[in-house]
Write an enzyme that holds these catalytic residues in place. Structure first.
Site, PDB file in Angstrom:
ATOM      1  N   LYS A 111       0.681  -1.164  -0.031  1.00 49.71           N
ATOM      2  CA  LYS A 111       0.065  -0.093  -0.048  1.00 49.71           C
ATOM      3  C   LYS A 111       0.887   1.403   0.031  1.00 49.71           C
ATOM      4  O   LYS A 111       0.604   2.190  -0.618  1.00 49.71           O
ATOM      5  CB  LYS A 111      -0.790  -0.027   1.269  1.00 49.71           C
ATOM      6  N   LYS A 190      -5.569 -10.956 -13.075  1.00 49.78           N
ATOM      7  CA  LYS A 190      -6.406 -11.438 -11.812  1.00 49.78           C
ATOM      8  C   LYS A 190      -7.645 -10.595 -11.811  1.00 49.78           C
ATOM      9  O   LYS A 190      -7.702  -9.394 -12.004  1.00 49.78           O
ATOM     10  CB  LYS A 190      -5.532 -11.217 -10.594  1.00 49.78           C
ATOM     11  N   LYS A 193     -11.739  -6.071  -8.173  1.00 48.53           N
ATOM     12  CA  LYS A 193     -12.567  -4.881  -8.422  1.00 48.53           C
ATOM     13  C   LYS A 193     -11.501  -3.740  -8.913  1.00 48.53           C
ATOM     14  O   LYS A 193     -12.003  -2.980  -9.483  1.00 48.53           O
ATOM     15  CB  LYS A 193     -13.352  -4.556  -7.577  1.00 48.53           C
TER      16      LYS A 193
HETATM   17  P1  ADP Z   1     -10.429  -7.622  -5.000  1.00 48.40           P
HETATM   18  O1  ADP Z   1      -9.263  -8.060  -5.628  1.00 48.40           O
HETATM   19  O2  ADP Z   1     -11.371  -7.684  -6.025  1.00 48.40           O
HETATM   20  O3  ADP Z   1     -10.156  -6.365  -4.372  1.00 48.40           O
HETATM   21  P2  ADP Z   1     -10.681  -8.721  -2.307  1.00 48.40           P
HETATM   22  O4  ADP Z   1      -9.049  -8.474  -2.202  1.00 48.40           O
HETATM   23  O5  ADP Z   1     -11.315  -7.977  -1.853  1.00 48.40           O
HETATM   24  O6  ADP Z   1     -10.742  -8.744  -3.933  1.00 48.40           O
HETATM   25  O7  ADP Z   1     -10.721 -10.189  -1.948  1.00 48.40           O
HETATM   26  C1  ADP Z   1     -11.600 -10.900  -1.151  1.00 48.40           C
HETATM   27  C2  ADP Z   1     -11.516 -12.355  -1.275  1.00 48.40           C
HETATM   28  O8  ADP Z   1     -11.522 -13.166  -2.609  1.00 48.40           O
HETATM   29  C3  ADP Z   1      -9.932 -12.925  -0.668  1.00 48.40           C
HETATM   30  O9  ADP Z   1     -10.091 -14.106  -0.004  1.00 48.40           O
HETATM   31  C4  ADP Z   1      -9.305 -13.092  -2.098  1.00 48.40           C
HETATM   32  O10 ADP Z   1      -8.268 -14.088  -1.867  1.00 48.40           O
HETATM   33  C5  ADP Z   1     -10.622 -13.654  -3.021  1.00 48.40           C
HETATM   34  N1  ADP Z   1     -10.086 -13.212  -4.369  1.00 48.40           N
HETATM   35  C6  ADP Z   1     -10.292 -12.122  -5.011  1.00 48.40           C
HETATM   36  N2  ADP Z   1     -10.071 -12.058  -6.168  1.00 48.40           N
HETATM   37  C7  ADP Z   1      -9.867 -13.343  -6.582  1.00 48.40           C
HETATM   38  C8  ADP Z   1      -9.523 -13.928  -7.787  1.00 48.40           C
HETATM   39  N3  ADP Z   1      -9.309 -13.344  -9.061  1.00 48.40           N
HETATM   40  N4  ADP Z   1      -9.149 -15.347  -7.894  1.00 48.40           N
HETATM   41  C9  ADP Z   1      -9.436 -15.936  -6.737  1.00 48.40           C
HETATM   42  N5  ADP Z   1      -9.680 -15.326  -5.349  1.00 48.40           N
HETATM   43  C10 ADP Z   1      -9.808 -14.018  -5.350  1.00 48.40           C
END
Ligand code: ADP
Ligand code: TRP
Length: 311
Positions: A111, A190, A193
């Site tokens: 971050k 990946k 959001k």
């Molecule tokens: P984002 O990357 O959309 O901000 P988060 O970091 O809030 O998502 O992730 C919330 C949960 O979903 C975590 O446990 C993360 O490991 C899982 N997760 C997020 N994106 C993926 C992905 N593309 N594939 C598998 N698991 C994911």
């Protein structure tokens, strides 16, 4: 029965990456344990300062979990901020660990590297997460690979407390969902959001269709790899290979097949979600938080005694 606990940040609409990477593994496993699922609103506060948005996200995230198969009769589903023992224990743990130790956090360093505001909450984040886990004598913490270090922090915090005072905390094990590969987004990176490349989990059929149609395809290959990669979450390899053979080179038909398969998974959950009201969520979270508070309160009383503040 072993205790199984995880936390999910209420930070906006879920996508199918969140579903396959985090929510589905929890839903598939929680019945084998005494389980806890926590909406970690105080962790979300490190980045979200809009009260209306936070409130909306808590309601909406809880509806998502209920619709995706979390049964509040079988899981203690609760709101972190409503169990004040979490922030209380976090403070005590912060007094046991050093600044250089917390500076090793990858999440914190990432971050900082991205130029995000480094508030003190973000810095102390691992000790709040350690408190979340340790308060419930958790055995197993199912998380994505990105959270491995945070579980390690919780183990270290438990050991520091146990060595300094008395043996009160269990060192938890992380359960990293290695078999769930990272779900790729519509651009092949990946799904996240923050990259705006998501297929929404609770979107309408039109939202799903729009996201699937925007999947980037490379016309030089044998098959559209990004479409295939996402499709493989919904169909096993033999069925998928047969389908991609029949429609070889017909990317539009393959995307339409993917829309069908995504919608078949999503439609029943979407319907269930629409039947859950804000009042239902408030009731479920109040009940879950009261149950959690009973356990956390008893544990904290032992902690207060151990550190010498009970006269
Ligand atoms: P984002 O990357 O959309 O901000 P988060 O970091 O809030 O998502 O992730 C919330 C949960 O979903 C975590 O446990 C993360 O490991 C899982 N997760 C997020 N994106 C993926 C992905 N593309 N594939 C598998 N698991 C994911
Ligand atoms: N830090 C986790 C994440 O961003 C969320 C979290 C907070 C958590 N407290 C927890 C996960 C306790 C497991 C256990 O994904």
């Amino acid at each position: 029965m072993k205790r199984f606990l995880t936390g999910l940040q209420p930070s906006g609409a879920l996508h199918i990456g969140n579903y396959f990477g985090a929510l589905k593994p929890f839903v598939d496993q929680y019945r084998s344990y005494e389980s806890f699922l926590m909406v970690v609103d105080y962790h979300a506060l490190t980045s979200l300062k809009d009260p209306a948005a936070l409130r909306e996200n808590i309601l909406s995230a809880t509806k998502d979990y209920l619709a995706a198969g979390v049964d509040p009769e079988q899981v203690t589903l609760f709101q972190q901020s409503q169990v004040q023992e979490h922030t209380e224990l976090a403070w005590i743990l912060e007094c046991l660990v050093t600044v250089p130790f917390l500076e090793l956090s990858h999440a914190y360093k990432d971050k900082l590297a991205k130029g995000l505001e480094a508030n003190a909450g973000l810095f102390n984040y691992p000790m709040l997460m350690a408190a979340d886990i340790l308060l419930y004598d958790t055995d197993i913490v199912p998380v994505g690979a990105d959270q491995r270090q945070h579980v390690e922090y919780a183990r270290e915090a438990a050991a520091k407390f146990n060595n300094t005072y008395e043996l009160l905390f269990k060192e938890p094990q992380g359960l990293i969902q290695e078999t769930v590969a990272t779900v790729p987004g519509t651009d092949g990176k990946k799904m996240s959001k923050s990259y705006k490349n998501t297929i929404p989990l609770f979107g309408s059929r039109d939202d799903i269709a729009q996201a699937v149609m925007s999947i980037v395809t490379d016309s030089s290959g044998e098959r559209p790899e990004h479409v295939y990669a996402i499709h493989s979450l919904f169909k096993d390899a033999p069925a998928l290979d047969a389908l991609y053979e029949v429609h070889r080179g017909k990317y539009k038909a393959l995307k339409e097949a993917l829309i069908e398969d995504v919608d078949a998974l999503v439609a029943p959950m979407r319907e269930k979600r629409a039947s859950i009201s804000d009042a239902d969520v408030v009731r479920v979270l109040a009940e879950g938080s009261a149950r959690a508070k009973e356990k956390a309160g008893a544990k904290m009383q032992a902690v207060r005694k151990a550190i010498g503040v009970v006269l």
